[in-house]
Design an enzyme around this catalytic site. Sequence first.
Site, short mmCIF file in Angstrom:
data_model
loop_
_atom_site.label_atom_id
_atom_site.label_comp_id
_atom_site.label_asym_id
_atom_site.label_seq_id
_atom_site.Cartn_x
_atom_site.Cartn_y
_atom_site.Cartn_z
N THR A 197 0.82 -1.21 0.00
CA THR A 197 0.00 0.00 0.00
C THR A 197 0.85 1.26 0.00
O THR A 197 1.98 1.26 0.50
CB THR A 197 -0.99 0.02 1.19
OG1 THR A 197 -1.75 1.23 1.15
CG2 THR A 197 -0.30 -0.08 2.53
N ARG A 198 0.28 2.34 -0.57
CA ARG A 198 0.93 3.65 -0.52
C ARG A 198 -0.03 4.68 0.06
O ARG A 198 0.21 5.88 0.02
CB ARG A 198 1.38 4.11 -1.92
CG ARG A 198 0.35 4.01 -3.02
CD ARG A 198 0.79 4.73 -4.27
NE ARG A 198 0.11 5.98 -4.39
CZ ARG A 198 -1.05 6.17 -5.03
NH1 ARG A 198 -1.67 5.16 -5.62
NH2 ARG A 198 -1.60 7.35 -5.10
N HIS A 202 -7.98 1.96 5.47
CA HIS A 202 -9.25 2.12 6.16
C HIS A 202 -9.89 0.73 6.33
O HIS A 202 -9.26 -0.28 6.05
CB HIS A 202 -10.14 3.08 5.38
CG HIS A 202 -9.50 4.42 5.18
ND1 HIS A 202 -9.16 5.24 6.23
CD2 HIS A 202 -9.07 5.07 4.06
CE1 HIS A 202 -8.59 6.34 5.78
NE2 HIS A 202 -8.51 6.25 4.46
N HIS A 205 -9.79 -1.81 3.44
CA HIS A 205 -8.49 -2.47 3.26
C HIS A 205 -8.33 -3.58 4.29
O HIS A 205 -7.78 -4.64 4.01
CB HIS A 205 -7.34 -1.48 3.41
CG HIS A 205 -7.43 -0.32 2.49
ND1 HIS A 205 -7.82 0.93 2.92
CD2 HIS A 205 -7.19 -0.22 1.16
CE1 HIS A 205 -7.83 1.76 1.89
NE2 HIS A 205 -7.44 1.09 0.82
N ARG A 291 -7.77 -4.04 -7.07
CA ARG A 291 -8.24 -3.30 -8.24
C ARG A 291 -7.26 -2.17 -8.54
O ARG A 291 -6.81 -1.50 -7.63
CB ARG A 291 -9.61 -2.72 -7.87
CG ARG A 291 -10.41 -2.26 -9.02
CD ARG A 291 -11.68 -1.60 -8.54
NE ARG A 291 -12.33 -0.95 -9.67
CZ ARG A 291 -11.97 0.22 -10.16
NH1 ARG A 291 -10.99 0.89 -9.60
NH2 ARG A 291 -12.59 0.73 -11.20
N MET A 332 -13.74 -3.77 -2.48
CA MET A 332 -14.60 -4.12 -1.35
C MET A 332 -15.54 -2.94 -1.09
O MET A 332 -15.09 -1.78 -1.09
CB MET A 332 -13.76 -4.34 -0.09
CG MET A 332 -12.79 -5.48 -0.17
SD MET A 332 -13.58 -7.08 -0.14
CE MET A 332 -14.13 -7.15 1.54
N ARG A 436 14.07 42.59 -0.47
CA ARG A 436 15.31 43.02 -1.13
C ARG A 436 16.37 43.43 -0.10
O ARG A 436 17.56 43.30 -0.38
CB ARG A 436 15.01 44.19 -2.07
CG ARG A 436 14.26 43.71 -3.30
CD ARG A 436 15.09 43.96 -4.51
NE ARG A 436 14.56 43.25 -5.66
CZ ARG A 436 15.34 42.65 -6.55
NH1 ARG A 436 16.65 42.65 -6.37
NH2 ARG A 436 14.84 42.04 -7.58
N ARG A 450 15.85 38.62 -10.56
CA ARG A 450 14.44 38.79 -10.15
C ARG A 450 13.83 37.42 -9.86
O ARG A 450 13.13 37.24 -8.86
CB ARG A 450 13.64 39.47 -11.27
CG ARG A 450 13.92 40.95 -11.41
CD ARG A 450 13.04 41.47 -12.55
NE ARG A 450 13.45 42.77 -13.05
CZ ARG A 450 12.91 43.93 -12.67
NH1 ARG A 450 11.96 43.95 -11.77
NH2 ARG A 450 13.32 45.07 -13.21
S1 PPS Z 1 11.16 41.80 -8.49
O1 PPS Z 1 11.19 42.05 -9.96
O2 PPS Z 1 9.90 41.19 -8.09
O3 PPS Z 1 12.33 41.07 -8.03
O4 PPS Z 1 11.20 43.28 -7.86
P1 PPS Z 1 11.00 43.67 -6.34
O5 PPS Z 1 11.92 42.91 -5.49
O6 PPS Z 1 9.56 43.59 -5.96
O7 PPS Z 1 11.41 45.18 -6.35
C1 PPS Z 1 11.31 45.90 -5.16
C2 PPS Z 1 11.49 47.39 -5.32
O8 PPS Z 1 12.72 47.67 -5.97
C3 PPS Z 1 12.64 49.00 -6.54
N1 PPS Z 1 13.41 48.95 -7.80
C4 PPS Z 1 13.03 48.43 -8.97
N2 PPS Z 1 11.87 47.86 -9.38
C5 PPS Z 1 11.81 47.42 -10.65
N3 PPS Z 1 12.81 47.51 -11.54
C6 PPS Z 1 13.98 48.09 -11.19
N4 PPS Z 1 14.96 48.16 -12.09
C7 PPS Z 1 14.11 48.56 -9.87
N5 PPS Z 1 15.12 49.18 -9.20
C8 PPS Z 1 14.67 49.40 -7.93
C9 PPS Z 1 11.18 49.31 -6.69
O9 PPS Z 1 10.92 50.42 -5.86
C10 PPS Z 1 10.44 48.09 -6.14
O10 PPS Z 1 9.47 48.47 -5.19
P2 PPS Z 1 7.90 48.58 -5.36
O11 PPS Z 1 7.41 48.29 -3.98
O12 PPS Z 1 7.39 47.59 -6.35
O13 PPS Z 1 7.66 49.98 -5.77
#
Ligand code: PPS
Length: 571
Positions: A197-198, A202, A205, A291, A332, A436, A450
Amino acid sequence: MTDLIAPHGGELKILYAEKQDRDELLASTRELPSWDLTRRQACDLELLLSGGFSPLTGFMTQADYDRVVAEMRLADGTLWPMPITLDVPLPFAEGLSPGDSLVLRDGEGVPIAVMRVDDIWVPDKHVEAEGVFGADDPAHPGVAYLHEQAGTVYLGGPVLGLNRPQHYDFTHLRHEPAELRALFEKWGWRRIVAFQTRNPMHRAHQELTFRAAQKAQANLLIHPVVGMTKPGDIDHYSRVRCYQHLLKHYPAQTTALSLLPLAMRMAGPREALWHAIIRKNHGCTHFIVGRDHAGPGKNSQGEDFYGPYDAQELVARHQDELGIEMVPFEAMVYVQEKAEYRPLSEVQPGETVLNISGTEFRRRLQEGLEIPSWFSYPEVVEELRRTHPPRHKQGFTVFFTGLPCSGKSTIANALMVKLLERGDRPVTLLDGDLARKILSSELGFSREHRDLNIRRIGYVAAEITKHRGVAICAPIAPYAAARGEVREMVGQYGGFLEVYVATPLEVCETRDRKGLYAKARAGFIQGFTGVDDPYEVPEEPDLVIDTRDHTPDEAAQEILLKLESLGYIKQ
Ligand code: PPS
């Protein structure tokens, strides 16, 4: 190596090195190339070494493999339905030549065996899929594994065991074939019927195994697979605790439980034959085939890959050369008027049959609904409820995606506060900016970076969800593929809600809180999402919010309503 002739199960090829040779061999491994075993390979190797895969003495050579794929036989004609191969990527294979020795290591780097590489070849995986699984269809989990996970080159050759694979869980329930044979002898068990069995077991079985044991006039071995099963199955820890509860409902000294470290392929009929051979090696005289044995579910056209009794037919056809007797069983069902289980064909006209399908059972678990005691023992249900709570007790992730300044963070904050106000789960906000700073401080904004950023956020969200908390993520997440990966990572543990904050670019740009759009337009920032970097609009988000016609409060309320309709929160 030892060839053991035991009263149960015929010849057993145990492939561990003799004690006196072991130290010397271990010392020699330092100079040899080595390969870190995948999870599946580790399972295969464990059963090769212990004799669970007798008469195999190593990973298959091409001659064995070709004939197994085409005819279910080794090159010498012995019946064997499943390829057991060591798959590696091409660059690794290019460093090896026939005749080389290769050390096979577990995840911790412990050398488990040395292999003599006799054969190196590139298999035709389409031929393998058609031959072994009957279809080259990625809906089949065995085929998907073959194409997506297995390496492109196969290595074949004999193996010699150096260390037993280490397990830390349920050690008292793990037995190698020789140990089980010795136990059967000690207990005076001459006829043993094995149940594979995997899934959690119940009452249906249990009734089936009772009847099978009676029919075969045999003791019963419950022999569940704890290596690898079908993706999405209930984890083996929960299952084993369920089996332990169930075991108490068998007459004392008639039944044993032992765990099998097998990596299943879900190959239906071929797999049933393979399972029978493995159980013979473990000293069993009879094997239950029910089965749809080891059925992989439906193909891409929505049809079953195999007929419900194909496995029984294939095993029956090879009964004479198997050395273990099949005990076939049909489904069953519970007969309400008689308050008993019976094989479907023995139900009389006018009797009411009750049945709860696997899907219905999971639905009831998920929604915390009643599961009747005719279906399963309360302790088993309790165990499963504990590990698989209803949705309102599971964790979930709300994943916002949208352009910079679309309003993701504002809504995410509002949602977080509302969830904290409810107080039923811990909440973590993984805002884009915050992620970030902490998780991805060294990353830039190339696609690669990204995607890595999103994968990291997804990993943390999946862990939070697994631990039944709430993760709110608010990155831009411009690429659909990375968002899909997160959905998959999180989805295995709990809820996932993708919210597309669909504020149009012009509006985001007018807001420009941090002045980044202006900088991007002026050329001070390159690769800014929406300006000179892409944003892939989600095709099927769970919710779309346009902040032009929603206040943050309204948007958060809408998300709460969606979560409620999905069952993740209760009023
Ligand atoms: S990603 O693409 O999902 O990895 O981006 P993210 O980590 O959400 O980005 C966070 C914030 O980084 C600022 N930021 C930029 N965003 C987009 N492109 C570039 N090149 C870039 N450089 C800096 C930006 O303010 C993002 O914040 P939010 O909250 O979206 O305004």
